[in-house]
Design an enzyme around this catalytic site. Sequence first.
Site, mmCIF file in Angstrom:
data_model
loop_
_atom_site.group_PDB
_atom_site.id
_atom_site.type_symbol
_atom_site.label_atom_id
_atom_site.label_comp_id
_atom_site.label_asym_id
_atom_site.label_seq_id
_atom_site.Cartn_x
_atom_site.Cartn_y
_atom_site.Cartn_z
ATOM 1 N N ASP A 38 0.842 -1.200 0.000
ATOM 2 C CA ASP A 38 0.000 0.000 0.000
ATOM 3 C C ASP A 38 0.876 1.248 0.000
ATOM 4 O O ASP A 38 2.029 1.201 0.450
ATOM 5 C CB ASP A 38 -0.902 0.012 1.226
ATOM 6 N N TYR A 66 7.194 -8.629 8.152
ATOM 7 C CA TYR A 66 6.908 -7.200 8.314
ATOM 8 C C TYR A 66 7.246 -6.739 9.727
ATOM 9 O O TYR A 66 7.157 -7.520 10.679
ATOM 10 C CB TYR A 66 5.416 -6.913 8.085
ATOM 11 N N ASP A 80 -5.548 2.405 8.533
ATOM 12 C CA ASP A 80 -4.189 2.936 8.483
ATOM 13 C C ASP A 80 -4.263 4.446 8.675
ATOM 14 O O ASP A 80 -5.345 4.992 8.913
ATOM 15 C CB ASP A 80 -3.467 2.538 7.184
ATOM 16 N N ARG A 172 -3.068 -4.768 8.402
ATOM 17 C CA ARG A 172 -4.018 -3.829 9.017
ATOM 18 C C ARG A 172 -5.101 -4.576 9.782
ATOM 19 O O ARG A 172 -5.483 -4.199 10.896
ATOM 20 C CB ARG A 172 -4.667 -2.945 7.946
#
Length: 281
Positions: A38, A66, A80, A172
């Site tokens: 993203d 991540y 986010d 997310r």
Amino acid sequence: MNGLLLINKDKGMTSRSVDNKIMRHFKTRRVGHLGTLDPFAEGLLIIAINEGTKVLPYLENDTKTYIATFELGIETSTLDNTSEVIKKIDVPKLTKSEIEAVLVSFLGEIEQTPPQTSAIKVDGVPLYRYAHKGIKKEVPKRKVYIHKIRLLSYEAPFLEIEVMTGKGTYIRTLGKDIALKLGTIATTIKLVRTKNGQFKVEDAQKIDDIDNLRIIPIDKALGHLISIDVDETQKEDIRNGKVIMLSRLEPLLVATYERKVLAILERSSPQLYRVKRGFNL
């Protein structure tokens, strides 16, 4: 130029915009990426160019790692920090052991509901298009796999974790679900992809260094598969799409001749392999 490029994507860029820069610079339309990041996310983005695009399907199931930072107590419409805050609640007092116990509960196969702003299609239309029109769609839960997860730091209300995921995991959503188990809500405020299969962000380059990008050749890109050298007769058979006989058991093999990758071979029956994907190198 054929192979993979490791890009350390900056925050604010779309993955597609990175593709476009590569296309323009190298004057080719055969460019694609593995695992969209993203715009708010940063870190490792694997770009394939020319014959390297044929490698991508064989990397799709690789794990991704991540480092994510969540702000507890707030929730935005996109989960986010690119949209407005729609909810705020108090954050309970949390100990390190309480957080770690919750994180461990996410190991293995879990169910997730993809966010409304994802690219998953409902009735043939990506969810984010509905979201842009203010339309909320029912999204079926999907199973994903968490291989590793650990707490890096917690200074209320900011929670930082490292997580290794399987294909299709939404960080997310993971942050939201972790927060729910902690008795609160959360928004992802920072996300960095550090690894994708065998590749690491430490080996990646910024897109601004486009004149000096290092190419990962096809054989290295397929380094997770067993490679075999074939003779000249087998080479010609592979080039002509013929089945060849090999005393092997692996479901997939990389066939090479004089250090050049010819094809990915698929085992079709005992000792017989057919060409799954050929390369023009």
